[in-house]
Design a protein around this motif. Structure first.
Motif, PDB file in Angstrom:
ATOM      1  N   UNK A 165       0.863  -1.179   0.000  1.00  0.00           N
ATOM      2  CA  UNK A 165       0.000   0.000   0.000  1.00  0.00           C
ATOM      3  C   UNK A 165       0.893   1.220   0.000  1.00  0.00           C
ATOM      4  N   UNK A 166       0.376   2.310  -0.531  1.00  0.00           N
ATOM      5  CA  UNK A 166       1.071   3.592  -0.471  1.00  0.00           C
ATOM      6  C   UNK A 166       0.210   4.558   0.328  1.00  0.00           C
ATOM      7  N   UNK A 167       0.820   5.278   1.231  1.00  0.00           N
ATOM      8  CA  UNK A 167       0.074   6.285   1.971  1.00  0.00           C
ATOM      9  C   UNK A 167      -0.860   5.671   2.997  1.00  0.00           C
ATOM     10  N   UNK A 168      -1.744   6.498   3.540  1.00  0.00           N
ATOM     11  CA  UNK A 168      -2.679   6.058   4.575  1.00  0.00           C
ATOM     12  C   UNK A 168      -3.660   5.048   3.991  1.00  0.00           C
ATOM     13  N   UNK A 169      -3.792   3.894   4.653  1.00  0.00           N
ATOM     14  CA  UNK A 169      -4.632   2.834   4.103  1.00  0.00           C
ATOM     15  C   UNK A 169      -6.111   3.211   4.109  1.00  0.00           C
TER      16      UNK A 169
ATOM     17  N   UNK B 146       2.591  -3.282 -11.777  1.00  0.00           N
ATOM     18  CA  UNK B 146       3.165  -4.561 -11.362  1.00  0.00           C
ATOM     19  C   UNK B 146       4.629  -4.395 -10.977  1.00  0.00           C
ATOM     20  N   UNK B 147       5.393  -3.720 -11.816  1.00  0.00           N
ATOM     21  CA  UNK B 147       6.817  -3.526 -11.523  1.00  0.00           C
ATOM     22  C   UNK B 147       7.018  -2.715 -10.245  1.00  0.00           C
ATOM     23  N   UNK B 148       6.189  -1.685 -10.060  1.00  0.00           N
ATOM     24  CA  UNK B 148       6.356  -0.829  -8.881  1.00  0.00           C
ATOM     25  C   UNK B 148       5.941  -1.541  -7.600  1.00  0.00           C
ATOM     26  N   UNK B 149       4.868  -2.318  -7.661  1.00  0.00           N
ATOM     27  CA  UNK B 149       4.442  -3.082  -6.478  1.00  0.00           C
ATOM     28  C   UNK B 149       5.517  -4.093  -6.097  1.00  0.00           C
ATOM     29  N   UNK B 150       6.060  -4.795  -7.077  1.00  0.00           N
ATOM     30  CA  UNK B 150       7.105  -5.777  -6.795  1.00  0.00           C
ATOM     31  C   UNK B 150       8.339  -5.095  -6.207  1.00  0.00           C
ATOM     32  N   UNK B 151       8.715  -3.959  -6.779  1.00  0.00           N
ATOM     33  CA  UNK B 151       9.887  -3.239  -6.288  1.00  0.00           C
ATOM     34  C   UNK B 151       9.688  -2.755  -4.857  1.00  0.00           C
TER      35      UNK B 151
ATOM     36  N   UNK C 103      16.070 -10.551  10.835  1.00  0.00           N
ATOM     37  CA  UNK C 103      16.213 -11.985  11.076  1.00  0.00           C
ATOM     38  C   UNK C 103      15.027 -12.826  10.647  1.00  0.00           C
ATOM     39  N   UNK C 104      14.059 -12.230   9.939  1.00  0.00           N
ATOM     40  CA  UNK C 104      12.907 -12.978   9.435  1.00  0.00           C
ATOM     41  C   UNK C 104      13.349 -13.815   8.238  1.00  0.00           C
ATOM     42  N   UNK C 105      12.953 -15.070   8.193  1.00  0.00           N
ATOM     43  CA  UNK C 105      13.341 -15.941   7.087  1.00  0.00           C
ATOM     44  C   UNK C 105      12.391 -15.748   5.905  1.00  0.00           C
ATOM     45  N   UNK C 106      12.843 -16.000   4.681  1.00  0.00           N
ATOM     46  CA  UNK C 106      11.965 -15.875   3.512  1.00  0.00           C
ATOM     47  C   UNK C 106      10.705 -16.731   3.624  1.00  0.00           C
ATOM     48  N   UNK C 107      10.823 -17.896   4.271  1.00  0.00           N
ATOM     49  CA  UNK C 107       9.679 -18.804   4.374  1.00  0.00           C
ATOM     50  C   UNK C 107       8.556 -18.237   5.238  1.00  0.00           C
ATOM     51  N   UNK C 108       8.878 -17.293   6.103  1.00  0.00           N
ATOM     52  CA  UNK C 108       7.845 -16.702   6.960  1.00  0.00           C
ATOM     53  C   UNK C 108       6.985 -15.678   6.226  1.00  0.00           C
ATOM     54  N   UNK C 109       7.506 -15.121   5.147  1.00  0.00           N
ATOM     55  CA  UNK C 109       6.842 -13.994   4.491  1.00  0.00           C
ATOM     56  C   UNK C 109       5.864 -14.457   3.424  1.00  0.00           C
ATOM     57  N   UNK C 110       4.679 -13.867   3.451  1.00  0.00           N
ATOM     58  CA  UNK C 110       3.633 -14.064   2.445  1.00  0.00           C
ATOM     59  C   UNK C 110       3.359 -12.702   1.819  1.00  0.00           C
ATOM     60  N   UNK C 111       3.230 -12.669   0.520  1.00  0.00           N
ATOM     61  CA  UNK C 111       3.053 -11.410  -0.205  1.00  0.00           C
ATOM     62  C   UNK C 111       1.578 -11.195  -0.548  1.00  0.00           C
ATOM     63  N   UNK C 112       1.107  -9.964  -0.344  1.00  0.00           N
ATOM     64  CA  UNK C 112      -0.244  -9.563  -0.744  1.00  0.00           C
ATOM     65  C   UNK C 112      -0.113  -8.297  -1.585  1.00  0.00           C
TER      66      UNK C 112
ATOM     67  N   UNK D 227      -6.411   1.960  -8.240  1.00  0.00           N
ATOM     68  CA  UNK D 227      -7.717   2.061  -8.876  1.00  0.00           C
ATOM     69  C   UNK D 227      -8.088   0.718  -9.508  1.00  0.00           C
ATOM     70  N   UNK D 228      -9.256   0.667 -10.142  1.00  0.00           N
ATOM     71  CA  UNK D 228      -9.756  -0.597 -10.658  1.00  0.00           C
ATOM     72  C   UNK D 228      -8.832  -1.257 -11.655  1.00  0.00           C
ATOM     73  N   UNK D 229      -8.329  -0.501 -12.623  1.00  0.00           N
ATOM     74  CA  UNK D 229      -7.468  -1.099 -13.641  1.00  0.00           C
ATOM     75  C   UNK D 229      -6.176  -1.619 -13.038  1.00  0.00           C
ATOM     76  N   UNK D 230      -5.635  -0.918 -12.038  1.00  0.00           N
ATOM     77  CA  UNK D 230      -4.431  -1.414 -11.364  1.00  0.00           C
ATOM     78  C   UNK D 230      -4.701  -2.752 -10.686  1.00  0.00           C
ATOM     79  N   UNK D 231      -5.869  -2.895 -10.085  1.00  0.00           N
ATOM     80  CA  UNK D 231      -6.220  -4.165  -9.447  1.00  0.00           C
ATOM     81  C   UNK D 231      -6.273  -5.295 -10.469  1.00  0.00           C
ATOM     82  N   UNK D 232      -6.916  -5.037 -11.600  1.00  0.00           N
ATOM     83  CA  UNK D 232      -7.013  -6.077 -12.630  1.00  0.00           C
ATOM     84  C   UNK D 232      -5.639  -6.426 -13.174  1.00  0.00           C
ATOM     85  N   UNK D 233      -4.805  -5.438 -13.367  1.00  0.00           N
ATOM     86  CA  UNK D 233      -3.458  -5.700 -13.880  1.00  0.00           C
ATOM     87  C   UNK D 233      -2.665  -6.580 -12.921  1.00  0.00           C
ATOM     88  N   UNK D 234      -2.798  -6.333 -11.615  1.00  0.00           N
ATOM     89  CA  UNK D 234      -2.116  -7.173 -10.633  1.00  0.00           C
ATOM     90  C   UNK D 234      -2.654  -8.596 -10.646  1.00  0.00           C
TER      91      UNK D 234
END
Length: 301
Positions: free
Chosen positions: A163-167, A180-185, A198-207, A215-222
């Motif tokens: 998320x960017x800014x206040x949720x 997509x590129x910006x969210x991943x970055x 010290x958090x391991x990669x296996x602990x992390x889940x991405x949303x 906006x709507x089109x950004x959601x569909x693109x993701x």
């Protein structure tokens, strides 16, 4: 907890607690089913959530609802005590904890695998002590500075959402050149802080944070790019349930349909996300999505 209706064949005298215990439930995160997309049921213990605010504000009603979702096929129940709908008001960590901790304890005691939706490290710590195995944090780029150390120390799994800014803003900073590129970055950059603690990669889940500063089109693109999100090397959680972009999709005469009329579209997203190898979908209405992920798994063989 008497308000939960018994499942067919159990008889009216069957209690919700006994009903749930009749279903083999994973006791640990590592026991979650493999080979299909999982279903996370949303349990908002708040008076002001956008879809079901106030429905489960009382502890008994919330526990009943969580047990019902579990019996309908939810692999995890995600308990939240603070709304992030646009223009909602923040509550103190103490109020958040008073809302959710009795529910977490009761569900864990009944054998339910529990996640807690919180942006506060203090709430997360008490929820983990109460038996939660997953922290679902929607704070995006404003992570509580104590959260990485807590996740490293306790070893629980953690949902890192974009998320960017206040949720709570409607569309803060929702302009992207390449979403997509910006969210991943940006997720990768936040992730480094957890690695450093010290958090391991296996602990992390991405949303990818559908509807949060998008906006709507950004959601569909993701959604069309789940394979690229999977390329980060973590499990991916998809939370599209009843969100505004689905209401806009189904609009009649230019008016978005209300949240509870978005469940069919949510189920369609569940099936497509499962086909695209999402680890889990987070939904309000569990039963249709539970059927969708099983059907998709059978389709894929």
């Amino acid at each position: 907890m008497d308000s939960l209706a018994a499942a067919p064949g159990t008889g009216p005298a069957t209690s919700p607690l006994r009903l749930v215990r009749s279903v083999r439930a994973p006791r640990r995160f590592e026991e979650l089913p493999d080979g299909r997309t999982l279903v996370m049921g949303i349990l908002n213990v708040t008076p002001d959530s956008f879809s079901d605010g106030g429905s489960f504000e009382e502890t008994g009603a919330a526990v009943d609802a969580g047990l019902k979702m579990h019996y309908e096929g939810a692999d995890i129940i995600d308990v939240g005590g603070e709304s992030t709908r646009p223009d909602s008001v923040r509550v103190s960590p103490e109020e958040e904890q008073a809302r959710i901790l009795p529910v977490v304890r009761a569900l864990v005691k009944a054998g339910v695998l529990v996640s807690v939706d919180t942006m506060n490290a203090s709430t997360a710590e008490k929820a983990i002590a109460a038996g939660a195995v997953l922290i679902n944090d929607v704070s995006g780029m404003d992570v509580d500075p104590q959260m990485p150390e807590l996740i490293a120390r306790t070893g629980v799994h953690y949902v890192l959402m974009h998320s960017r800014g206040a949720v709570r803003s409607r569309d803060p900073k929702a302009s992207y050149e390449s979403v997509v590129d910006e969210v991943i970055s940006e997720l990768s950059r936040i992730r480094e802080g957890f690695y450093a603690a010290g958090v391991s990669p296996e602990q992390i889940i991405i949303d990818p944070g559908l509807g949060f500063s998008k906006d709507g089109e950004a959601n569909w693109e993701l959604l069309r790019s789940l394979d690229q999100l999977n390329g980060l090397g973590h499990r991916v959680l998809v939370g599209a349930s009843r969100k505004r972009f689905l209401g806009t999709l189904l609009a009649t005469e230019g008016r978005p349909v209300p949240p509870r009329e978005r469940d069919d579209a949510t189920t369609a997203v569940t099936a497509l996300a499962a086909f695209s190898n999402a680890w889990c979908v987070r939904v309000h209405n569990v039963s249709p999505s539970a059927a969708a992920v099983k059907t998709t798994a059978a389709w894929k063989g």
